[in-house]
Design a protein around this motif. Structure first.
Motif, PDB file in Angstrom:
ATOM      1  N   ILE A  30       8.881   5.553  -8.167  1.00 16.28           N
ATOM      2  CA  ILE A  30       7.846   5.675  -9.201  1.00 16.28           C
ATOM      3  C   ILE A  30       6.537   4.977  -8.832  1.00 16.28           C
ATOM      4  O   ILE A  30       5.491   5.339  -9.349  1.00 16.28           O
ATOM      5  N   SER A  31       6.607   3.995  -7.915  1.00 20.23           N
ATOM      6  CA  SER A  31       5.369   3.399  -7.409  1.00 20.23           C
ATOM      7  C   SER A  31       5.663   2.544  -6.181  1.00 20.23           C
ATOM      8  O   SER A  31       6.786   2.083  -5.982  1.00 20.23           O
ATOM      9  N   THR A  32       4.616   2.376  -5.362  1.00 19.34           N
ATOM     10  CA  THR A  32       4.700   1.513  -4.181  1.00 19.34           C
ATOM     11  C   THR A  32       3.543   0.524  -4.237  1.00 19.34           C
ATOM     12  O   THR A  32       2.470   0.854  -4.739  1.00 19.34           O
ATOM     13  N   HIS A  33       3.792  -0.675  -3.706  1.00 22.67           N
ATOM     14  CA  HIS A  33       2.781  -1.729  -3.809  1.00 22.67           C
ATOM     15  C   HIS A  33       2.739  -2.587  -2.543  1.00 22.67           C
ATOM     16  O   HIS A  33       3.734  -3.218  -2.204  1.00 22.67           O
ATOM     17  N   PRO A  34       1.585  -2.629  -1.877  1.00 28.19           N
ATOM     18  CA  PRO A  34       1.444  -3.529  -0.738  1.00 28.19           C
ATOM     19  C   PRO A  34       1.194  -4.973  -1.179  1.00 28.19           C
ATOM     20  O   PRO A  34       1.349  -5.901  -0.409  1.00 28.19           O
ATOM     21  N   ASN A  35       0.818  -5.149  -2.434  1.00 28.29           N
ATOM     22  CA  ASN A  35       0.539  -6.469  -2.980  1.00 28.29           C
ATOM     23  C   ASN A  35       1.684  -6.878  -3.911  1.00 28.29           C
ATOM     24  O   ASN A  35       1.937  -6.205  -4.916  1.00 28.29           O
ATOM     25  N   PRO A  36       2.389  -7.981  -3.606  1.00 26.98           N
ATOM     26  CA  PRO A  36       3.531  -8.376  -4.426  1.00 26.98           C
ATOM     27  C   PRO A  36       3.187  -8.657  -5.889  1.00 26.98           C
ATOM     28  O   PRO A  36       3.991  -8.365  -6.778  1.00 26.98           O
ATOM     29  N   VAL A  37       2.022  -9.200  -6.162  1.00 27.83           N
ATOM     30  CA  VAL A  37       1.650  -9.513  -7.548  1.00 27.83           C
ATOM     31  C   VAL A  37       1.525  -8.224  -8.361  1.00 27.83           C
ATOM     32  O   VAL A  37       2.081  -8.108  -9.458  1.00 27.83           O
TER      33      VAL A  37
END
Length: 119
Positions: A30-37
């Motif tokens: 449903i989503s990908t994030h390079p930033n952990p926050v």
């Protein structure tokens, strides 16, 4: 449908995961994030069944990132590290996969296994 979110500082790895999920019938990234926050904010908001997370990232590593969550989904840690880190025993990690071992089939199998395990 098993829902997943991926947090990894490597955009190419996130692209690869996205291409894997295009072929899965009953799993959705449903989503990908390079930033952990940003990733953790989406985990709290969207409540995925499974979180795919990298161990080593700038600013917050995988364990520090997981430590910020009160209610955790099933966790699959995917890392380039050869050995499972000792901290894994302190935080509940449902599965650890080395990036070099990761295949489309292995990822599908692991997600299915952890999503269907009883808590």
């Amino acid at each position: 449908m098993i829902t997943c979110i991926a947090i990894d500082d490597d955009p190419l790895f996130l692209q690869m995961l996205g291409s894997y999920f295009e072929e899965y019938e009953n799993m959705e990234l449903i989503s990908t994030h390079p930033n952990p926050v940003n990733g953790i904010m989406q985990v709290v908001k969207k409540k995925p069944d499974v979180l795919l997370i990298d161990l080593e990232m700038p600013y917050l590593d995988g364990f520090e990132t997981l430590d910020t969550l009160d209610k955790k989904p099933k966790i699959v840690m995917i890392s380039a590290h050869v050995n499972q880190p000792a901290k894994e025993k302190k935080l509940r990690i449902d599965k650890y996969i080395r990036k070099v071992s990761l295949t489309k089939e292995l990822l599908e199998q692991v997600i299915s296994e952890v999503a269907n395990e009883q808590t």
